[in-house]
Design an enzyme around this catalytic site. Structure first.
Site, PDB file in Angstrom:
ATOM      1  N   ARG A 105     -16.867   2.197  -0.146  1.00  0.00           N
ATOM      2  CA  ARG A 105     -15.457   1.989  -0.271  1.00  0.00           C
ATOM      3  C   ARG A 105     -15.467   3.709  -0.881  1.00  0.00           C
ATOM      4  NH1 ARG A 105     -11.124  -2.424  -0.272  1.00  0.00           N
ATOM      5  NH2 ARG A 105      -9.685  -0.036  -0.121  1.00  0.00           N
ATOM      6  N   CYS A 126     -10.911  -4.958  -2.774  1.00  0.00           N
ATOM      7  CA  CYS A 126     -11.896  -5.869  -1.821  1.00  0.00           C
ATOM      8  C   CYS A 126     -13.091  -5.190  -1.369  1.00  0.00           C
ATOM      9  CB  CYS A 126     -10.742  -6.743  -0.237  1.00  0.00           C
ATOM     10  SG  CYS A 126      -9.684  -7.421  -0.873  1.00  0.00           S
ATOM     11  N   ASN A 181       0.473  -1.487  -0.004  1.00  0.00           N
ATOM     12  CA  ASN A 181      -0.114  -0.325  -0.097  1.00  0.00           C
ATOM     13  C   ASN A 181       0.832   1.326  -0.463  1.00  0.00           C
ATOM     14  OD1 ASN A 181      -2.561  -1.789   0.054  1.00  0.00           O
ATOM     15  ND2 ASN A 181      -3.073  -1.697   1.992  1.00  0.00           N
ATOM     16  N   ARG A 183      -2.652 -10.920  -4.483  1.00  0.00           N
ATOM     17  CA  ARG A 183      -3.346  -9.181  -4.830  1.00  0.00           C
ATOM     18  C   ARG A 183      -1.949  -9.803  -3.520  1.00  0.00           C
ATOM     19  NH1 ARG A 183      -8.859  -7.429  -5.413  1.00  0.00           N
ATOM     20  NH2 ARG A 183      -7.475  -6.080  -5.316  1.00  0.00           N
ATOM     21  N   ILE A 205     -14.862   7.522  -2.161  1.00  0.00           N
ATOM     22  CA  ILE A 205     -13.915   8.428  -2.812  1.00  0.00           C
ATOM     23  C   ILE A 205     -14.286   9.993  -3.207  1.00  0.00           C
ATOM     24  CG2 ILE A 205     -12.677   7.081  -3.928  1.00  0.00           C
ATOM     25  CD1 ILE A 205     -13.834   8.107  -6.734  1.00  0.00           C
ATOM     26  N   ASP A 206     -15.659  10.211  -2.674  1.00  0.00           N
ATOM     27  CA  ASP A 206     -15.614  11.453  -2.396  1.00  0.00           C
ATOM     28  C   ASP A 206     -14.346  12.645  -1.738  1.00  0.00           C
ATOM     29  OD1 ASP A 206     -16.501  10.239   0.108  1.00  0.00           O
ATOM     30  OD2 ASP A 206     -17.362  11.680   1.372  1.00  0.00           O
ATOM     31  N   GLN A 207     -13.776  12.215  -0.863  1.00  0.00           N
ATOM     32  CA  GLN A 207     -12.639  12.805   0.496  1.00  0.00           C
ATOM     33  C   GLN A 207     -12.323  13.633  -1.000  1.00  0.00           C
ATOM     34  OE1 GLN A 207     -13.569  14.632   2.451  1.00  0.00           O
ATOM     35  NE2 GLN A 207     -15.563  13.431   1.905  1.00  0.00           N
ATOM     36  N   ARG A 225      -7.268  -0.835  -6.163  1.00  0.00           N
ATOM     37  CA  ARG A 225      -8.057   0.189  -5.494  1.00  0.00           C
ATOM     38  C   ARG A 225      -6.907   1.436  -5.412  1.00  0.00           C
ATOM     39  NH1 ARG A 225     -12.782   1.487  -4.423  1.00  0.00           N
ATOM     40  NH2 ARG A 225     -12.734   3.605  -2.856  1.00  0.00           N
TER      41      ARG A 225
HETATM   42  N1  EPU Z   1     -13.868   6.880   2.500  1.00  0.00           N
HETATM   43  C1  EPU Z   1     -14.796   8.215   1.976  1.00  0.00           C
HETATM   44  N2  EPU Z   1     -14.360   8.833   1.627  1.00  0.00           N
HETATM   45  C2  EPU Z   1     -13.066   8.860   0.944  1.00  0.00           C
HETATM   46  C3  EPU Z   1     -12.052   7.662   0.531  1.00  0.00           C
HETATM   47  C4  EPU Z   1     -12.639   6.786   1.952  1.00  0.00           C
HETATM   48  O1  EPU Z   1     -16.122   7.595   3.249  1.00  0.00           O
HETATM   49  O2  EPU Z   1     -12.887   9.772  -0.595  1.00  0.00           O
HETATM   50  C5  EPU Z   1     -13.569   6.230   3.802  1.00  0.00           C
HETATM   51  C6  EPU Z   1     -13.560   4.522   3.159  1.00  0.00           C
HETATM   52  O3  EPU Z   1     -15.290   4.251   2.583  1.00  0.00           O
HETATM   53  C7  EPU Z   1     -13.546   3.406   4.866  1.00  0.00           C
HETATM   54  C8  EPU Z   1     -12.653   4.983   5.771  1.00  0.00           C
HETATM   55  O4  EPU Z   1     -13.044   6.239   4.966  1.00  0.00           O
HETATM   56  O5  EPU Z   1     -15.002   3.729   5.595  1.00  0.00           O
HETATM   57  C9  EPU Z   1     -11.113   4.552   5.255  1.00  0.00           C
HETATM   58  O6  EPU Z   1     -10.712   4.681   4.010  1.00  0.00           O
HETATM   59  P1  EPU Z   1      -9.046   5.107   3.183  1.00  0.00           P
HETATM   60  O7  EPU Z   1      -9.412   5.825   2.580  1.00  0.00           O
HETATM   61  O8  EPU Z   1      -8.416   4.980   4.353  1.00  0.00           O
HETATM   62  O9  EPU Z   1      -8.592   3.838   2.819  1.00  0.00           O
HETATM   63  P2  EPU Z   1      -8.237   3.066   1.202  1.00  0.00           P
HETATM   64  O10 EPU Z   1      -7.396   4.328   1.153  1.00  0.00           O
HETATM   65  O11 EPU Z   1      -9.712   3.075   0.367  1.00  0.00           O
HETATM   66  C10 EPU Z   1      -6.087   1.613   2.283  1.00  0.00           C
HETATM   67  C11 EPU Z   1      -6.040   0.004   1.721  1.00  0.00           C
HETATM   68  C12 EPU Z   1      -6.532  -0.391   2.439  1.00  0.00           C
HETATM   69  C13 EPU Z   1      -6.975  -0.398   4.051  1.00  0.00           C
HETATM   70  C14 EPU Z   1      -7.514   0.906   4.236  1.00  0.00           C
HETATM   71  C15 EPU Z   1      -7.293   1.288   5.832  1.00  0.00           C
HETATM   72  C16 EPU Z   1      -4.371   0.737  -0.240  1.00  0.00           C
HETATM   73  C17 EPU Z   1      -4.781   0.073  -1.639  1.00  0.00           C
HETATM   74  N3  EPU Z   1      -5.680  -0.085   0.498  1.00  0.00           N
HETATM   75  O12 EPU Z   1      -8.043   1.774   1.769  1.00  0.00           O
HETATM   76  O13 EPU Z   1      -5.916  -1.902   2.150  1.00  0.00           O
HETATM   77  O14 EPU Z   1      -8.339  -1.302   4.580  1.00  0.00           O
HETATM   78  O15 EPU Z   1      -6.073   1.916   3.995  1.00  0.00           O
HETATM   79  O16 EPU Z   1      -6.136   1.266   6.316  1.00  0.00           O
HETATM   80  O17 EPU Z   1      -3.849   1.364  -0.019  1.00  0.00           O
HETATM   81  C18 EPU Z   1      -5.628  -4.098   2.262  1.00  0.00           C
HETATM   82  O18 EPU Z   1      -4.732  -3.923   1.776  1.00  0.00           O
HETATM   83  O19 EPU Z   1      -5.981  -5.435   2.156  1.00  0.00           O
HETATM   84  C19 EPU Z   1      -6.308  -3.119   2.394  1.00  0.00           C
HETATM   85  C20 EPU Z   1      -7.798  -3.631   1.815  1.00  0.00           C
END
Ligand code: EPU
Length: 431
Positions: free
Chosen positions: A122, A117, A23, A398, A124-126, A93
């Site tokens: 998940r 996953c 990540n 993965r 992406i609004d932020q 992702r």
């Molecule tokens: N969220 C929002 N809006 C956004 C972005 C996120 O509401 O614009 C919410 C998500 O729905 C979630 C929370 O914020 O409820 C945290 O999401 P985050 O953006 O931190 O997660 P991510 O970037 O999508 C990464 C890792 C995940 C890991 C999470 C949390 C990658 C590719 N993925 O996901 O890793 O669980 O951070 O630490 O970096 C994995 O490796 O198996 C995996 C799922």
């Protein structure tokens, strides 16, 4: 279809070398396209999510060469397409980091909506809010996220939710914006810091990564660099819990113990011994795990990615344990599979698992629902009495390099099998 065949019962014992963090590698590879000069990246994990993003990058004109298994040379001086819509990128992702990178450099990006996953909605609004604050017009059309700007202007952005992905993506784009960007309520995960360090090594001016306020002074151009990715905190944590669950003695090598603090704390709490040295951690579990409670939180809290692993340990602990998932709304889908091995777990309200320890798992046929749950189910099977088969292991591949080989090195009886005949051979051999 390939499956893992497992005969449980052996405590895992020995040393295991931890790979680079997937990540961190995904955004760093994407960010490496922001310079026309050559970039060398070391400690790249050999896992399928990374292969997919590298293939996509090749497809749009980035020169990519593995100089060694874990070292990649990249040159993005001849990118010929800012529209990334191949099927593979829908599955992972990390593809969304190409949005931040292309928007920063070319002020234009079109990337398929990311997959990953199935552990929650998940959003992406932020990410989109951050890009808009930098002056981009951003919209979703025909499954693509499209972002375009005349120029990017630094801005003050407050993240409504602590998000690893949004923090990194906006930080990447803001690196080449005009003026200063301040990201408040940013994620503090080690890989956020790693991406900032990588960008700074290319000439960016980023301060505060690892705290909840990141300041990025835009620069005009990035240059080439050589950079080594940090060790994978979650892979390390997985093997540490493998010791706890199988009553083993495992030393994880090439780790940064500071990144592991919340995981180490929970292992101590459930009765393991943990010894720390400069770049390794040894976990010794001489008795069954003890009950506890845990809630997943953004770093430095207990990581959501480790939630299935601690649940697998606590389902063997005497008494009742409670695990609360606060990051994703759908991350207990593996519980029905664990129940097949004898676990006694009720999930309430989608976010709370109430676990009554059962003392011992029994082998079963298991199907993996997602990456981290997959690793956790394999470890449960390794501690179970008797044989298990684990299908859908492509999820595990993965994010874990040579997972079954590393486990086998620690004494696990695990094999990749393709046919019923292979499986029967495995049973005879290990019987
Ligand atoms: N969220 C929002 N809006 C956004 C972005 C996120 O509401 O614009 C919410 C998500 O729905 C979630 C929370 O914020 O409820 C945290 O999401 P985050 O953006 O931190 O997660 P991510 O970037 O999508 C990464 C890792 C995940 C890991 C999470 C949390 C990658 C590719 N993925 O996901 O890793 O669980 O951070 O630490 O970096 C994995 O490796 O198996 C995996 C799922």
């Amino acid at each position: 279809m390939e499956q893992y065949a497992i005969k449980g019962g052996n405590p895992l014992v020995g040393d295991v070398e931890i790979a680079g963090a997937k990540n961190a590698a995904l955004p760093i590879l994407a960010a490496a396209t922001m310079t026309d000069e050559t970039v060398y990246i070391e400690n790249i994990p050999d896992v399928s999510d990374i292969k997919m993003i590298l293939d996509t990058m090749r497809g749009i004109g980035v020169a990519v060469r593995h100089t060694e298994r874990h070292r990649v040379m990249l040159n993005a001086g001849n990118i010929n397409n800012l529209v990334v819509e191949d099927e593979a990128m829908k599955k992972i992702r990390g593809s969304y980091y190409l949005l931040g990178a292309f928007l920063g450099k070319y002020k234009h990006a079109e990337v398929v909506l990311p997959g990953g996953c199935d552990i929650g909605c998940r959003a992406i609004d932020q990410h989109l809010k951050g890009f808009r604050a930098l002056g981009a017009e951003v919209y979703i059309e025909h499954g693509l996220v499209k972002a375009r700007a005349e120029r990017l202007q630094g801005s003050h952005i407050y993240m409504d939710k602590v998000s690893v992905g949004a923090t990194i993506n906006v930080m990447i784009a803001a690196t080449l914006a005009e003026g200063t960007t301040i990201i408040e309520n940013s994620a503090k995960e080690p890989h956020v810091v790693d991406v900032a360090n990588f960008l700074n090594s290319c000439g960016a001016n980023i301060k505060g990564a690892g705290t909840d306020v990141i300041r990025i002074k835009g620069v005009q151009k990035l240059h080439g660099t050589e950079y080594a990715i940090i060790p994978d905190q979650i892979e390390a944590g997985t093997f540490m819990f493998a010791a706890a669950v199988t009553k083993g003695d495992v030393t994880v090598k090439n780790v940064i113990p500071k990144h592991m603090e919340s995981i180490t704390a929970k292992l101590l709490e459930i009765g393991c011994e943990v010894e720390e040295a400069d770049d390794c951690l040894r976990v010794v579990a001489s008795k069954p795990p003890m009950r506890t409670q845990v809630k997943t939180l953004p770093y430095p809290g207990f990581p959501t990615d480790m939630q299935p692993l601690i649940t697998v340990a606590l389902a063997l602990a005497k008494g009742t344990s409670i695990v609360t998932e606060s990051i994703y709304e759908n991350r207990f889908r593996y519980v029905d599979q664990l129940t097949r091995m004898g676990a006694d777990i009720k999930v309430e309200g989608g976010d709370t698992a109430i676990i009554d320890g059962v003392g011992q798992y029994t082998g079963a046929s298991i199907s993996v629902p997602d990456l981290r749950a997959g690793a956790a189910l394999v470890i449960a099977a390794l501690s179970a009495e008797g044989f298990s088969t684990i299908e859908n292991i492509n999820y595990i591949e993965r994010g874990y390099e040579d997972f079954h080989l590393k486990l086998r090195n620690l004494g696990a009886q695990i094999e990749l099998v393709e046919t019923e005949k292979d499986y029967q051979k495995f049973r005879l051999k290990t019987g």
